[in-house]
Design an enzyme around this catalytic site. Structure first.
Site, PDB file in Angstrom:
ATOM      1  N   HIS A 174       0.729  -1.238  -0.171  1.00  0.00           N
ATOM      2  CA  HIS A 174       0.125   0.254  -0.225  1.00  0.00           C
ATOM      3  C   HIS A 174       1.069   1.072   0.053  1.00  0.00           C
ATOM      4  CE1 HIS A 174      -3.506   2.356   0.772  1.00  0.00           C
ATOM      5  NE2 HIS A 174      -4.246   1.440   0.660  1.00  0.00           N
ATOM      6  N   GLU A 295      -1.434   0.577  -6.117  1.00  0.00           N
ATOM      7  CA  GLU A 295      -1.660  -0.590  -5.473  1.00  0.00           C
ATOM      8  C   GLU A 295      -1.911  -2.034  -6.632  1.00  0.00           C
ATOM      9  OE1 GLU A 295      -4.428  -0.677  -2.225  1.00  0.00           O
ATOM     10  OE2 GLU A 295      -4.361   1.608  -2.965  1.00  0.00           O
TER      11      GLU A 295
END
Length: 331
Positions: A174, A295
């Site tokens: 992330h 991501e």
């Protein structure tokens, strides 16, 4: 190539270590044992160090900030609708942590563990066992996350896992990028190799429909974040990106400024982008974004949508996924 290790803090009475890999060009990749976090991506341009990703210099900020900054998230990145899924005719109900849904594997996901860690050659390898009794996914899962940096300034993050029962596995990092020299990210240009995005409901859970990109979501050619947000607002009134692009893996996306670029590649079929300000909640509320999350993963909620990709990890079988991020300086 040089790899160093030092203590960064403590989490639940355990030491948290910071590892730094540095190549001959003085490019540095720093990794925390806590949440197998990508702590920094620092490049040296004409003798000046420049960080390309949002990061904190103390452990407390990583623990208390809800944006999962740089963390490895899973078992399943993104949302699982209604926090439930069916596997071999058995329905699994997991404890929701995002309204009625599950996000990033739940409250006992990868992002909440301090990993065992070691230097292996010029790589950093992190290990942890995630128990079914803790996160309620089937099977106890052995996870290994490996960070490497090439002499050509390419960062690779590999995720390898085995499980004692058939389960789900779709992790990612992330990480938030800003490759400009500014505090805000509006001048960063983005290009995404995608013709389609996922349709989601009001709770950001995929509906199962795949839509062609319209002008507001079109990054097939380079576009600044400022221009992209203007296009998005004109099209549907939205003020942020929090969207999933369908990709074919391999060359996924590129971000750049007038001085540097980062190329993204993956062996999976999805890219989630999210305009954010993880370091200042008030600025985030005012839409003063300082970074964009990038991501790479299999499409969110894939277990509940047949055409989204396979995230099933068979019992006692090993699988490895790799995400790559290559920095280049523009002379």
């Amino acid at each position: 190539m040089e790899v160093t290790k030092k203590k960064f803090g403590e989490y639940k009475s355990e030491p948290v270590y910071l590892y730094t890999i540095e190549n001959d060009q003085k490019t540095r990749v720093s990794v925390l044992s806590y949440a197998a976090t990508w702590q920094n991506f620092e490049v040296n341009e004409n003798g000046i160090n420049h960080s390309l990703i949002t990061h904190f210099n103390n452990l407390d900020d990583y623990i208390k900030t809800p944006y999962q900054v740089g963390k490895t998230v899973g078992r399943v990145a993104g949302r699982i609708g209604n926090a439930s899924f069916k596997l071999d005719n058995e329905i699994y109900e997991l404890p929701p942590n995002d309204g009625d849904n599950l996000i990033h594997g739940g409250n006992n996901g990868f992002q909440n563990a301090n990993f065992s860690s070691e230097i292996v050659g010029d790589k950093v390898v992190l290990f942890h066992k995630f128990l079914s009794s803790d996160d309620k996914f089937p099977g106890d899962l052995e996870l290994k996350v490996t960070y490497s940096l090439s002499p050509e300034n390419e960062v690779k993050i590999s995720y390898s896992a085995t499980s004692t029962a058939k389960t789900l596995f779709n992790p990612t990092c992330h990480v938030y990028f800003n490759v400009t020299d500014n505090e805000d990210v509006f001048g960063q240009e983005v290009q995404i190799n995608s013709d389609a995005i996922l349709k989601v409901d009001a709770n950001k859970v995929p509906t199962g429909k795949i839509l062609p990109v319209t002008n507001g979501y079109n990054f097939k050619k380079f576009k600044t974040i400022a221009k992209a947000l203007d296009d998005l607002k004109s099209e549907n009134g939205k003020l942020e990106f929090d969207d999933t692009y369908v990709t074919d893996g391999n060359s996924v996306a590129t971000i750049k400024s007038n001085k540097r670029t980062v190329d993204f590649s993956s062996d999976r079929n999805g890219l989630v982008i999210f305009t954010a300000n993880p370091t200042d909640p008030q600025k985030a509320d005012n839409r003063e974004y300082n970074s964009v999350a990038m991501e790479m993963q299999t499409l969110p909620d894939a277990i509940n949508h047949e055409k989204f990709g396979n995230i099933i990890l068979p019992k006692n079988k090993s699988v490895t996924y790799t995400n790559s991020y290559k920095y280049r300086q523009i002379n």
